[in-house]
Design a protein around this motif. Structure first.
Motif, PDB file in Angstrom:
ATOM      1  N   MET A   1       0.849  -1.169   0.000  1.00 44.99           N
ATOM      2  CA  MET A   1       0.000   0.000   0.000  1.00 44.99           C
ATOM      3  C   MET A   1       0.896   1.234   0.000  1.00 44.99           C
ATOM      4  O   MET A   1       1.829   1.342   0.791  1.00 44.99           O
ATOM      5  N   LEU A   2       0.600   2.143  -0.886  1.00 44.70           N
ATOM      6  CA  LEU A   2       1.358   3.387  -1.012  1.00 44.70           C
ATOM      7  C   LEU A   2       0.517   4.555  -0.513  1.00 44.70           C
ATOM      8  O   LEU A   2      -0.685   4.612  -0.770  1.00 44.70           O
ATOM      9  N   HIS A   3       1.144   5.493   0.149  1.00 46.10           N
ATOM     10  CA  HIS A   3       0.459   6.687   0.647  1.00 46.10           C
ATOM     11  C   HIS A   3       0.310   7.715  -0.478  1.00 46.10           C
ATOM     12  O   HIS A   3      -0.762   8.249  -0.702  1.00 46.10           O
ATOM     13  N   THR A   4       1.357   8.052  -1.151  1.00 43.55           N
ATOM     14  CA  THR A   4       1.477   8.943  -2.317  1.00 43.55           C
ATOM     15  C   THR A   4       1.207  10.417  -2.068  1.00 43.55           C
ATOM     16  O   THR A   4       1.267  11.201  -3.002  1.00 43.55           O
ATOM     17  N   ASP A   5       0.947  10.827  -0.849  1.00 47.31           N
ATOM     18  CA  ASP A   5       0.684  12.247  -0.565  1.00 47.31           C
ATOM     19  C   ASP A   5       1.574  12.717   0.577  1.00 47.31           C
ATOM     20  O   ASP A   5       1.115  13.100   1.642  1.00 47.31           O
ATOM     21  N   TRP A   6       2.869  12.687   0.316  1.00 47.97           N
ATOM     22  CA  TRP A   6       3.865  13.014   1.330  1.00 47.97           C
ATOM     23  C   TRP A   6       4.028  14.517   1.443  1.00 47.97           C
ATOM     24  O   TRP A   6       4.948  15.098   0.892  1.00 47.97           O
ATOM     25  N   TYR A  36       8.012   9.889  -4.551  1.00 51.03           N
ATOM     26  CA  TYR A  36       7.178  11.057  -4.258  1.00 51.03           C
ATOM     27  C   TYR A  36       7.889  12.038  -3.336  1.00 51.03           C
ATOM     28  O   TYR A  36       7.674  13.248  -3.405  1.00 51.03           O
ATOM     29  N   TRP A  37       8.731  11.542  -2.442  1.00 50.96           N
ATOM     30  CA  TRP A  37       9.455  12.427  -1.530  1.00 50.96           C
ATOM     31  C   TRP A  37      10.302  13.420  -2.298  1.00 50.96           C
ATOM     32  O   TRP A  37      10.514  14.551  -1.836  1.00 50.96           O
ATOM     33  N   ILE A  38      10.837  13.002  -3.438  1.00 46.80           N
ATOM     34  CA  ILE A  38      11.771  13.848  -4.182  1.00 46.80           C
ATOM     35  C   ILE A  38      11.118  15.168  -4.565  1.00 46.80           C
ATOM     36  O   ILE A  38      11.729  16.237  -4.414  1.00 46.80           O
ATOM     37  N   THR A  39       9.889  15.123  -5.044  1.00 41.41           N
ATOM     38  CA  THR A  39       9.203  16.368  -5.405  1.00 41.41           C
ATOM     39  C   THR A  39       9.092  17.293  -4.202  1.00 41.41           C
ATOM     40  O   THR A  39       9.328  18.499  -4.304  1.00 41.41           O
ATOM     41  N   SER A  99       8.124  19.611  -9.390  1.00 42.21           N
ATOM     42  CA  SER A  99       8.020  18.402 -10.210  1.00 42.21           C
ATOM     43  C   SER A  99       8.564  18.646 -11.605  1.00 42.21           C
ATOM     44  O   SER A  99       9.205  17.761 -12.189  1.00 42.21           O
ATOM     45  N   GLU A 100       8.364  19.833 -12.159  1.00 39.74           N
ATOM     46  CA  GLU A 100       8.927  20.166 -13.465  1.00 39.74           C
ATOM     47  C   GLU A 100      10.457  20.222 -13.397  1.00 39.74           C
ATOM     48  O   GLU A 100      11.145  19.752 -14.299  1.00 39.74           O
ATOM     49  N   THR A 101      10.986  20.775 -12.311  1.00 36.07           N
ATOM     50  CA  THR A 101      12.441  20.837 -12.126  1.00 36.07           C
ATOM     51  C   THR A 101      13.028  19.436 -12.063  1.00 36.07           C
ATOM     52  O   THR A 101      14.052  19.146 -12.692  1.00 36.07           O
ATOM     53  N   TRP A 102      12.377  18.544 -11.314  1.00 36.76           N
ATOM     54  CA  TRP A 102      12.881  17.174 -11.198  1.00 36.76           C
ATOM     55  C   TRP A 102      12.776  16.444 -12.540  1.00 36.76           C
ATOM     56  O   TRP A 102      13.718  15.761 -12.945  1.00 36.76           O
TER      57      TRP A 102
END
Length: 110
Positions: A1-6, A36-39, A99-102
């Motif tokens: 299970m993934l949270h996805t809203d860090w 997701y953490w990276i963003t 997110s665009e930068t990454w």
């Protein structure tokens, strides 16, 4: 299970740490939550190359295919661009830009 809203409001730290607000929970590759953490790290001011090093401590992310991480970064940037629309609030704008930068960083690394 993934949270996805860090986001910072979803991680409550005290005597114990709680991950709350599972509204975007989903199933997927085990490395996605770390990705997701990276963003969020980029939005907080980290450079993308530095932000990518932190999740490497998690074996699932370290083993993720580079091409898959790049596809995810691009898809995540498109998602935030769509969520931001033409007049985003402040935090959505930060996440769109991060997110665009990454995603640009990932394209340059190919």
């Amino acid at each position: 299970m993934l949270h996805t809203d860090w986001n910072p409001a979803n991680v409550l730290i005290g005597e114990r740490t709680w991950l709350v607000d599972w509204g975007w929970a989903t199933r997927g590759a085990p490395w996605l939550d770390a990705a997701y953490w990276i963003t969020w790290l980029v939005a907080a001011g980290h450079q993308p190359d530095a932000a990518e090093t932190l999740p490497l401590e998690f074996p699932a992310f370290a083993a993720a295919p580079a091409a898959a991480v790049t596809v995810f970064a691009r898809a995540n940037a498109r998602m935030w661009a769509q969520l931001a629309g033409t007049s985003p609030d402040e935090w959505t704008s930060y996440l769109r830009q991060a997110s665009e930068t990454w995603a640009r960083h990932r394209r340059n690394e190919e």
